[in-house]
Design an enzyme around this catalytic site. Sequence first.
Site, PDB file in Angstrom:
ATOM      1  N   LYS B  53       4.589   0.590   1.017  1.00  9.13           N
ATOM      2  CA  LYS B  53       5.934   0.515   0.502  1.00  9.13           C
ATOM      3  C   LYS B  53       6.700   1.807   0.772  1.00  9.13           C
ATOM      4  O   LYS B  53       7.914   1.837   0.794  1.00  9.13           O
ATOM      5  CB  LYS B  53       5.914   0.331  -1.031  1.00  9.13           C
ATOM      6  CG  LYS B  53       5.166  -0.835  -1.556  1.00  9.13           C
ATOM      7  CD  LYS B  53       5.263  -0.776  -3.116  1.00  9.13           C
ATOM      8  CE  LYS B  53       4.383  -1.789  -3.763  1.00  9.13           C
ATOM      9  NZ  LYS B  53       4.422  -1.677  -5.245  1.00  9.13           N
ATOM     10  N   GLU B 108       6.630   6.620   8.856  1.00 12.15           N
ATOM     11  CA  GLU B 108       5.768   6.827   7.684  1.00 12.15           C
ATOM     12  C   GLU B 108       6.427   7.799   6.718  1.00 12.15           C
ATOM     13  O   GLU B 108       7.174   8.682   7.126  1.00 12.15           O
ATOM     14  CB  GLU B 108       4.425   7.418   8.144  1.00 12.15           C
ATOM     15  CG  GLU B 108       3.325   6.389   8.327  1.00 12.15           C
ATOM     16  CD  GLU B 108       2.585   6.067   7.031  1.00 12.15           C
ATOM     17  OE1 GLU B 108       3.230   5.971   5.975  1.00 12.15           O
ATOM     18  OE2 GLU B 108       1.354   5.919   7.114  1.00 12.15           O
ATOM     19  N   ASP B 109       6.122   7.642   5.446  1.00 17.11           N
ATOM     20  CA  ASP B 109       6.677   8.573   4.461  1.00 17.11           C
ATOM     21  C   ASP B 109       5.924   9.904   4.464  1.00 17.11           C
ATOM     22  O   ASP B 109       6.523  10.964   4.444  1.00 17.11           O
ATOM     23  CB  ASP B 109       6.692   7.949   3.054  1.00 17.11           C
ATOM     24  CG  ASP B 109       5.328   7.401   2.644  1.00 17.11           C
ATOM     25  OD1 ASP B 109       4.416   7.331   3.492  1.00 17.11           O
ATOM     26  OD2 ASP B 109       5.180   7.042   1.467  1.00 17.11           O
ATOM     27  N   ASP B 112      -1.081  12.693   5.248  1.00 15.16           N
ATOM     28  CA  ASP B 112      -1.989  13.405   4.369  1.00 15.16           C
ATOM     29  C   ASP B 112      -3.279  13.680   5.169  1.00 15.16           C
ATOM     30  O   ASP B 112      -3.276  14.526   6.061  1.00 15.16           O
ATOM     31  CB  ASP B 112      -2.225  12.490   3.155  1.00 15.16           C
ATOM     32  CG  ASP B 112      -2.868  13.185   1.992  1.00 15.16           C
ATOM     33  OD1 ASP B 112      -2.151  13.628   1.089  1.00 15.16           O
ATOM     34  OD2 ASP B 112      -4.105  13.271   1.976  1.00 15.16           O
ATOM     35  N   THR B 116      -4.650   7.042   7.970  1.00 19.75           N
ATOM     36  CA  THR B 116      -3.826   5.833   8.049  1.00 19.75           C
ATOM     37  C   THR B 116      -3.028   5.784   9.343  1.00 19.75           C
ATOM     38  O   THR B 116      -3.023   4.779  10.057  1.00 19.75           O
ATOM     39  CB  THR B 116      -2.870   5.747   6.837  1.00 19.75           C
ATOM     40  OG1 THR B 116      -3.638   5.808   5.646  1.00 19.75           O
ATOM     41  CG2 THR B 116      -2.071   4.468   6.865  1.00 19.75           C
ATOM     42  N   LYS B 140       1.440  17.150   5.002  1.00 24.31           N
ATOM     43  CA  LYS B 140       0.668  18.142   4.250  1.00 24.31           C
ATOM     44  C   LYS B 140      -0.450  18.630   5.160  1.00 24.31           C
ATOM     45  O   LYS B 140      -1.557  18.072   5.147  1.00 24.31           O
ATOM     46  CB  LYS B 140       0.028  17.486   3.024  1.00 24.31           C
ATOM     47  CG  LYS B 140       0.955  17.179   1.883  1.00 24.31           C
ATOM     48  CD  LYS B 140       0.117  16.560   0.756  1.00 24.31           C
ATOM     49  CE  LYS B 140       0.963  16.178  -0.432  1.00 24.31           C
ATOM     50  NZ  LYS B 140       0.160  15.449  -1.434  1.00 24.31           N
ATOM     51  N   ASP B 168       5.319   7.468  -4.590  1.00 25.43           N
ATOM     52  CA  ASP B 168       5.099   7.152  -5.997  1.00 25.43           C
ATOM     53  C   ASP B 168       3.897   7.876  -6.573  1.00 25.43           C
ATOM     54  O   ASP B 168       3.077   8.439  -5.854  1.00 25.43           O
ATOM     55  CB  ASP B 168       4.861   5.648  -6.158  1.00 25.43           C
ATOM     56  CG  ASP B 168       3.492   5.233  -5.637  1.00 25.43           C
ATOM     57  OD1 ASP B 168       3.156   5.604  -4.499  1.00 25.43           O
ATOM     58  OD2 ASP B 168       2.742   4.571  -6.383  1.00 25.43           O
TER      59      ASP B 168
END
Lengths: 186, 188
Positions: B53, B108-109, B112, B116, B140, B168
Amino acid sequence: MGLRDDIAKILVPEAELQRRVAELGQQINGTYSDDDRPLLVCVLKGAYVMLADLTRHLEIRHAVEFMEISSYGAGTVSSGVVRILLDLAQSIEGRHVLIVEDIIDSGRTLDYITRNLRTRGPASLRVCTLLSKPDRREIDVPLDMVGFEVPDEFVVGYGLDFAEEYRNLPFIGVLKDEVVQRRLGE
Amino acid sequence: MTLRKRREMNLPDSVEKVLLGEDKIATRVAELAAQISADYADADDLILVGVLKGSFIFLADLARRLRVRHYVDFIALSSYNRGTVNGAVRLIMDTRMSVTGRHVLVVEDILDTGYTLHYLLRAFHARKPASLRSCVLLSKPERREIEVPVDYLGFEIPDVWVVGYGLDYADRFRTLPYIGALKRETYE
């Protein structure tokens, strides 16, 4: 930009859209409380731009979910019964659900979605749509929040597409007839 | 006082501070869009693939700034039991459009560990796109476990839990219009 050359006229300019979306956000803030923690169900792909802007104005606690559906029938005429390609990732039993749509046309798809979601026992079920085309309605569906009523024209932009294009226009425009005819002939 | 200022001064209890304000994000998104528009000026069939999301707000803002014709599509992923198998993700919803022969830009947001995006790029590569690039709002670097190419990057950030602008914490704070750092006691 090439895309804009395909637009016959701007139906809702960007500033007016933004102002109205902010008002809808305030309406949602007034409808629910923090404790309600409504679940906003965005129907992809069209409503995603609206959702991004709408939620910036929400001050109450809420969560966001996505649904993607596809009609079985070909073409642009909605047959109502749809295939769920992406279902909600969480249960909505006992939750306050607000469906966020880009446009309500015949109403058949929305009618199907609301009937489907209602079987899951939500505490409440409401609908917020950016646009509504009342002239096209074939089935009566209650709309709780409506951004703009628009005439029966080929509208694109702000999430709405024609053959998967024009979604990113920041306003709502009407496609030139010759563009529609050309693309339909392809 | 502007609406943006007011929002950024009135933080939820769990949010420590604003890491990236609305204006700063908007400026950077516009820069990324300008760069992408220039790079793809001659490319037909550009398709932006947003990863649900988290990327929907970034994608909505980025796409509106693009000056090249493009399509938008979405995929939804879910990780298997967190922390067991490194990076194994499950595809819940695939793209609706075929990416074969098209220029694919994965949006992508946050990057990390990198697993993914690594998975996604491999999956799309197998479908023989005309080209394949990635556009990531936040990275990051301290968290990276696998090397993965990022073609367009918004911001590098430290290893803190960030929320807002699509990101989130337990399904909360996703739609804050800025990117905030969560208080450590909230997630530790």
